[in-house]
Design an enzyme around this catalytic site. Structure first.
Site, PDB file in Angstrom:
ATOM      1  N   LYS A   1      11.698  -8.454  -4.736  1.00  0.00           N
ATOM      2  CA  LYS A   1      11.260  -7.376  -4.219  1.00  0.00           C
ATOM      3  C   LYS A   1      11.750  -7.187  -2.836  1.00  0.00           C
ATOM      4  O   LYS A   1      11.680  -8.007  -2.029  1.00  0.00           O
ATOM      5  CB  LYS A   1       9.562  -7.552  -4.364  1.00  0.00           C
ATOM      6  CG  LYS A   1       8.715  -6.463  -3.802  1.00  0.00           C
ATOM      7  CD  LYS A   1       7.180  -6.648  -4.205  1.00  0.00           C
ATOM      8  CE  LYS A   1       6.510  -5.531  -3.772  1.00  0.00           C
ATOM      9  NZ  LYS A   1       6.932  -3.970  -4.226  1.00  0.00           N
TER      10      LYS A   1
ATOM     11  N   GLY B   1       6.292   5.809  -9.170  1.00  0.00           N
ATOM     12  CA  GLY B   1       5.772   4.296  -8.877  1.00  0.00           C
ATOM     13  C   GLY B   1       6.278   3.642  -7.741  1.00  0.00           C
ATOM     14  O   GLY B   1       5.769   2.704  -7.087  1.00  0.00           O
TER      15      GLY B   1
ATOM     16  N   MET C   1      11.897  -1.806 -13.518  1.00  0.00           N
ATOM     17  CA  MET C   1      10.930  -0.948 -13.974  1.00  0.00           C
ATOM     18  C   MET C   1      11.415   0.569 -14.878  1.00  0.00           C
ATOM     19  O   MET C   1      10.986   0.633 -16.084  1.00  0.00           O
ATOM     20  CB  MET C   1      10.074  -0.160 -12.934  1.00  0.00           C
ATOM     21  CG  MET C   1       9.237  -0.952 -12.236  1.00  0.00           C
ATOM     22  SD  MET C   1       7.695  -1.687 -13.498  1.00  0.00           S
ATOM     23  CE  MET C   1       6.796   0.021 -13.716  1.00  0.00           C
TER      24      MET C   1
ATOM     25  N   ALA D   1       1.291   6.750  -7.675  1.00  0.00           N
ATOM     26  CA  ALA D   1       0.531   5.622  -7.723  1.00  0.00           C
ATOM     27  C   ALA D   1       1.035   4.568  -7.350  1.00  0.00           C
ATOM     28  O   ALA D   1       2.040   3.991  -7.944  1.00  0.00           O
ATOM     29  CB  ALA D   1       0.140   5.598  -9.267  1.00  0.00           C
TER      30      ALA D   1
ATOM     31  N   PHE E   1       0.432   0.978 -11.589  1.00  0.00           N
ATOM     32  CA  PHE E   1       0.164   1.718 -12.919  1.00  0.00           C
ATOM     33  C   PHE E   1      -0.645   0.715 -13.880  1.00  0.00           C
ATOM     34  O   PHE E   1      -0.772   0.893 -14.840  1.00  0.00           O
ATOM     35  CB  PHE E   1       1.410   2.168 -13.722  1.00  0.00           C
ATOM     36  CG  PHE E   1       1.930   3.361 -13.059  1.00  0.00           C
ATOM     37  CD1 PHE E   1       1.123   4.759 -13.340  1.00  0.00           C
ATOM     38  CD2 PHE E   1       2.782   3.691 -12.154  1.00  0.00           C
ATOM     39  CE1 PHE E   1       1.636   5.740 -12.705  1.00  0.00           C
ATOM     40  CE2 PHE E   1       3.083   4.632 -11.414  1.00  0.00           C
ATOM     41  CZ  PHE E   1       2.689   5.704 -11.868  1.00  0.00           C
TER      42      PHE E   1
ATOM     43  N   HIS F   1       4.723 -12.054  -5.319  1.00  0.00           N
ATOM     44  CA  HIS F   1       5.547 -11.222  -6.052  1.00  0.00           C
ATOM     45  C   HIS F   1       6.827 -11.920  -6.454  1.00  0.00           C
ATOM     46  O   HIS F   1       6.913 -12.799  -5.616  1.00  0.00           O
ATOM     47  CB  HIS F   1       5.749  -9.946  -5.578  1.00  0.00           C
ATOM     48  CG  HIS F   1       4.937  -8.940  -5.943  1.00  0.00           C
ATOM     49  ND1 HIS F   1       3.796  -8.699  -4.951  1.00  0.00           N
ATOM     50  CD2 HIS F   1       4.838  -7.774  -6.596  1.00  0.00           C
ATOM     51  CE1 HIS F   1       3.125  -7.573  -5.327  1.00  0.00           C
ATOM     52  NE2 HIS F   1       3.623  -7.111  -6.244  1.00  0.00           N
ATOM     53  N   HIS F   2       7.767 -11.483  -7.238  1.00  0.00           N
ATOM     54  CA  HIS F   2       8.840 -11.850  -7.689  1.00  0.00           C
ATOM     55  C   HIS F   2       9.806 -11.893  -6.372  1.00  0.00           C
ATOM     56  O   HIS F   2       9.573 -10.944  -5.483  1.00  0.00           O
ATOM     57  CB  HIS F   2       9.563 -11.341  -8.552  1.00  0.00           C
ATOM     58  CG  HIS F   2       9.605  -9.786  -8.633  1.00  0.00           C
ATOM     59  ND1 HIS F   2      10.717  -9.237  -8.066  1.00  0.00           N
ATOM     60  CD2 HIS F   2       8.925  -8.669  -8.525  1.00  0.00           C
ATOM     61  CE1 HIS F   2      10.637  -7.865  -7.893  1.00  0.00           C
ATOM     62  NE2 HIS F   2       9.643  -7.583  -8.261  1.00  0.00           N
TER      63      HIS F   2
ATOM     64  N   ALA G   1      18.128   2.241 -14.398  1.00  0.00           N
ATOM     65  CA  ALA G   1      18.863   0.893 -14.371  1.00  0.00           C
ATOM     66  C   ALA G   1      18.037  -0.319 -13.981  1.00  0.00           C
ATOM     67  O   ALA G   1      18.416  -1.577 -14.107  1.00  0.00           O
ATOM     68  CB  ALA G   1      20.170   0.717 -13.843  1.00  0.00           C
TER      69      ALA G   1
ATOM     70  N   THR H   1       0.520  -1.947  -3.030  1.00  0.00           N
ATOM     71  CA  THR H   1      -0.759  -1.927  -3.830  1.00  0.00           C
ATOM     72  C   THR H   1      -1.598  -2.828  -2.964  1.00  0.00           C
ATOM     73  O   THR H   1      -2.892  -2.465  -2.667  1.00  0.00           O
ATOM     74  CB  THR H   1      -0.505  -2.859  -5.043  1.00  0.00           C
ATOM     75  OG1 THR H   1       0.276  -2.391  -5.924  1.00  0.00           O
ATOM     76  CG2 THR H   1      -2.016  -3.048  -5.657  1.00  0.00           C
TER      77      THR H   1
HETATM   78  N1  LIG Z   1       3.601   1.687  -9.204  1.00  0.00           N
HETATM   79  C1  LIG Z   1       3.875   0.496  -9.965  1.00  0.00           C
HETATM   80  O1  LIG Z   1       3.087   0.302 -10.988  1.00  0.00           O
HETATM   81  C2  LIG Z   1       4.984  -0.233  -9.737  1.00  0.00           C
HETATM   82  C3  LIG Z   1       5.776  -0.129  -8.625  1.00  0.00           C
HETATM   83  N2  LIG Z   1       6.990  -0.741  -8.491  1.00  0.00           N
HETATM   84  C4  LIG Z   1       7.850  -0.185  -7.374  1.00  0.00           C
HETATM   85  O2  LIG Z   1       8.866   0.497  -8.016  1.00  0.00           O
HETATM   86  C5  LIG Z   1      10.055   0.354  -7.132  1.00  0.00           C
HETATM   87  C6  LIG Z   1      11.158  -0.215  -8.181  1.00  0.00           C
HETATM   88  O3  LIG Z   1      10.957  -1.367  -8.534  1.00  0.00           O
HETATM   89  P1  LIG Z   1      11.956  -2.353  -9.318  1.00  0.00           P
HETATM   90  O4  LIG Z   1      12.326  -1.618 -10.712  1.00  0.00           O
HETATM   91  O5  LIG Z   1      11.528  -3.549  -9.482  1.00  0.00           O
HETATM   92  O6  LIG Z   1      13.341  -2.093  -8.513  1.00  0.00           O
HETATM   93  P2  LIG Z   1      14.600  -2.264  -9.081  1.00  0.00           P
HETATM   94  O7  LIG Z   1      15.736  -2.609  -7.902  1.00  0.00           O
HETATM   95  O8  LIG Z   1      14.903  -3.183  -9.974  1.00  0.00           O
HETATM   96  O9  LIG Z   1      15.177  -0.826  -9.439  1.00  0.00           O
HETATM   97  C7  LIG Z   1      15.505   0.365  -8.765  1.00  0.00           C
HETATM   98  C8  LIG Z   1      16.474   1.143  -9.385  1.00  0.00           C
HETATM   99  O10 LIG Z   1      16.628   2.399  -8.412  1.00  0.00           O
HETATM  100  C9  LIG Z   1      18.058   2.419  -8.368  1.00  0.00           C
HETATM  101  N3  LIG Z   1      18.089   3.442  -7.341  1.00  0.00           N
HETATM  102  C10 LIG Z   1      18.467   3.068  -6.005  1.00  0.00           C
HETATM  103  N4  LIG Z   1      18.541   4.333  -5.261  1.00  0.00           N
HETATM  104  C11 LIG Z   1      18.627   5.171  -5.980  1.00  0.00           C
HETATM  105  C12 LIG Z   1      18.608   6.626  -5.902  1.00  0.00           C
HETATM  106  N5  LIG Z   1      18.914   7.117  -4.649  1.00  0.00           N
HETATM  107  N6  LIG Z   1      18.450   7.456  -6.963  1.00  0.00           N
HETATM  108  C13 LIG Z   1      18.279   6.888  -8.381  1.00  0.00           C
HETATM  109  N7  LIG Z   1      18.391   5.575  -8.279  1.00  0.00           N
HETATM  110  C14 LIG Z   1      18.326   4.719  -7.310  1.00  0.00           C
HETATM  111  C15 LIG Z   1      18.567   1.037  -8.190  1.00  0.00           C
HETATM  112  O11 LIG Z   1      20.062   0.884  -8.036  1.00  0.00           O
HETATM  113  P3  LIG Z   1      20.894  -0.381  -7.077  1.00  0.00           P
HETATM  114  O12 LIG Z   1      19.882  -1.588  -7.604  1.00  0.00           O
HETATM  115  O13 LIG Z   1      22.101  -0.232  -7.635  1.00  0.00           O
HETATM  116  O14 LIG Z   1      20.532   0.095  -5.783  1.00  0.00           O
HETATM  117  C16 LIG Z   1      17.923   0.396  -9.294  1.00  0.00           C
HETATM  118  O15 LIG Z   1      18.653   0.399 -10.428  1.00  0.00           O
HETATM  119  C17 LIG Z   1       9.783  -0.534  -6.207  1.00  0.00           C
HETATM  120  O16 LIG Z   1       9.548   0.438  -4.914  1.00  0.00           O
HETATM  121  C18 LIG Z   1       8.719  -1.349  -6.597  1.00  0.00           C
HETATM  122  O17 LIG Z   1       7.490  -1.747  -5.618  1.00  0.00           O
HETATM  123  C19 LIG Z   1       7.265  -1.689  -9.302  1.00  0.00           C
HETATM  124  C20 LIG Z   1       6.468  -1.943 -10.290  1.00  0.00           C
HETATM  125  C21 LIG Z   1       5.498  -1.269 -10.743  1.00  0.00           C
HETATM  126  O1  LIG Z   2       7.941  -4.458  -6.632  1.00  0.00           O
HETATM  127  C1  LIG Z   2       7.252  -4.647  -7.615  1.00  0.00           C
HETATM  128  O2  LIG Z   2       7.338  -5.483  -8.484  1.00  0.00           O
HETATM  129  C2  LIG Z   2       5.829  -4.049  -7.616  1.00  0.00           C
HETATM  130  N1  LIG Z   2       5.490  -2.974  -6.535  1.00  0.00           N
HETATM  131  C3  LIG Z   2       4.331  -2.506  -6.651  1.00  0.00           C
HETATM  132  C4  LIG Z   2       3.653  -2.648  -5.240  1.00  0.00           C
HETATM  133  O3  LIG Z   2       4.391  -2.727  -4.167  1.00  0.00           O
HETATM  134  O4  LIG Z   2       2.469  -2.794  -5.072  1.00  0.00           O
HETATM  135  C5  LIG Z   2       3.424  -2.490  -7.791  1.00  0.00           C
HETATM  136  C6  LIG Z   2       3.366  -4.000  -8.173  1.00  0.00           C
HETATM  137  O5  LIG Z   2       2.718  -4.858  -7.411  1.00  0.00           O
HETATM  138  C7  LIG Z   2       4.914  -4.542  -8.522  1.00  0.00           C
END
Ligand SMILES: NC(=O)C1=CN([C@@H]2O[C@H](COP(=O)(O)OP(=O)(O)OC[C@H]3O[C@@H](n4cnc5c(N)ncnc54)[C@H](OP(=O)(O)O)[C@@H]3O)[C@@H](O)[C@H]2O)C=CC1
Ligand SMILES: O=C(O)C1=N[C@H](C(=O)O)C[C@H](O)C1
Length: 246
Positions: free
Chosen positions: A136, A75, A14, A102, A105, A132-133, A11, A143
């Site tokens: 976060k 991620g 990402m 990673a 990505f 970042h936004h 949800a 990264t």
């Molecule tokens: N490696 C990469 O290329 C990238 C990495 N990231 C990283 O990915 C992570 C997620 O980012 P983003 O999608 O923006 O964050 P979001 O907060 O939008 O999404 C995280 C989701 O995980 C849910 N969640 C929380 N705890 C659990 C759990 N125990 N089990 C399952 N789901 C859970 C959250 O629910 P709720 O909101 O209700 O808590 C939420 O829906 C961050 O650490 C970010 O830094 C982001 C972009 C790129």
């Molecule tokens: O939270 C994000 O958005 C992102 N998280 C990752 C990080 O912490 O490096 C990857 C990317 O920067 C987006």
């Protein structure tokens, strides 16, 4: 052969994009969507789980995948040597399972880290700025931490002395966070997605390497490459560069 893919954190920002990317991709099929509070169970019979949640939840989720014999592409940020050791220990009893962790990505972010490591030994000064936004939850970004680490490693190997800095008095935070001796600055600004600048300096010149993810679509080719690659890479792989043979 079709790979069945579960998404954990489905949800989230990402997770939603990963669900769509998996549904559109040739040879992949969505096995299930999981978010906070859901029982992961057998992950819907998935071959691979993609995990984008929060730093406090990712280790437990990945250990669950490994116990279930499901490969994982991760991620989420916040990984430490200690938490990676726990994954390695779990993988030792599931020798056919692969986990890819990673920090980024996006191909440009992976290349930025590689170029920064190449440049590091030629410059006296280095600073990393990540932008970042504002939704976060962690700072500095995973990264930026990895970027600082690879720069520090390259500088150590080449016996580059610490960067010059005459600061004797500063407000808290003014010089950023020290990551392995490299100052890292974190900006949070509405309108941004994910961006990084690496600044190098020597007498008379500077080099700036900048990467911009304007849309989370930028991460999807790397995530899909990870999903397709992890099934043939038992054990723990850290960094998309390993999958891309960079
Ligand atoms: N490696 C990469 O290329 C990238 C990495 N990231 C990283 O990915 C992570 C997620 O980012 P983003 O999608 O923006 O964050 P979001 O907060 O939008 O999404 C995280 C989701 O995980 C849910 N969640 C929380 N705890 C659990 C759990 N125990 N089990 C399952 N789901 C859970 C959250 O629910 P709720 O909101 O209700 O808590 C939420 O829906 C961050 O650490 C970010 O830094 C982001 C972009 C790129
Ligand atoms: O939270 C994000 O958005 C992102 N998280 C990752 C990080 O912490 O490096 C990857 C990317 O920067 C987006």
């Amino acid at each position: 052969m079709t790979l069945r893919v579960a998404v954990i954190g489905a949800a989230g920002r990402m997770g939603q994009q990963v669900v769509e990317a998996v549904e559109r991709a040739d040879g992949l099929e969505l096995a299930g969507r999981f978010d906070v509070g859901d029982d992961l169970g057998d992950l819907g019979g998935a071959d691979v789980a993609v995990e984008f949640t929060v730093p406090g939840a990712t280790l437990a989720n990945v250990l669950h995948c490994v116990e279930q014999g499901v490969h994982a592409v991760v991620g989420t940020t916040g990984w430490t040597d200690e938490s990676m050791s726990q994954v390695r220990a779990a993988l030792a009893v599931q020798p056919k399972v692969g986990v890819l962790i990673a920090p980024n990505f996006a191909i440009g972010a992976v290349l930025t880290m590689r170029f920064a490591a190449q440049a590091a030994r030629f410059y006296e000064s280095v600073e990393v700025i990540e932008l970042h936004h504002p939704d976060k939850v962690d700072a500095p970004s995973g990264t930026a931490i990895r970027t600082a680490e690879v720069i520090a490693e390259a500088r150590r190997s080449a016996a580059v002395p610490p960067a010059p800095d005459a600061t004797t008095s500063a407000l808290d935070g003014a010089r950023g966070a020290q990551v392995d001796g490299v100052p890292v600055h974190a900006v949070r600004l509405r309108g941004l997605v994910a961006h990084e600048e690496v600044l190098f300096g020597s007498p008379g010149e500077t080099l700036t390497i900048r990467h911009d993810s304007y849309d989370r679509a930028s991460f999807m080719p790397g995530v899909l490459a990870g999903v397709r690659g992890v099934v043939d890479r038992p054990g723990l792989t850290v960094g998309l560069e390993e999958i891309l043979d960079l």
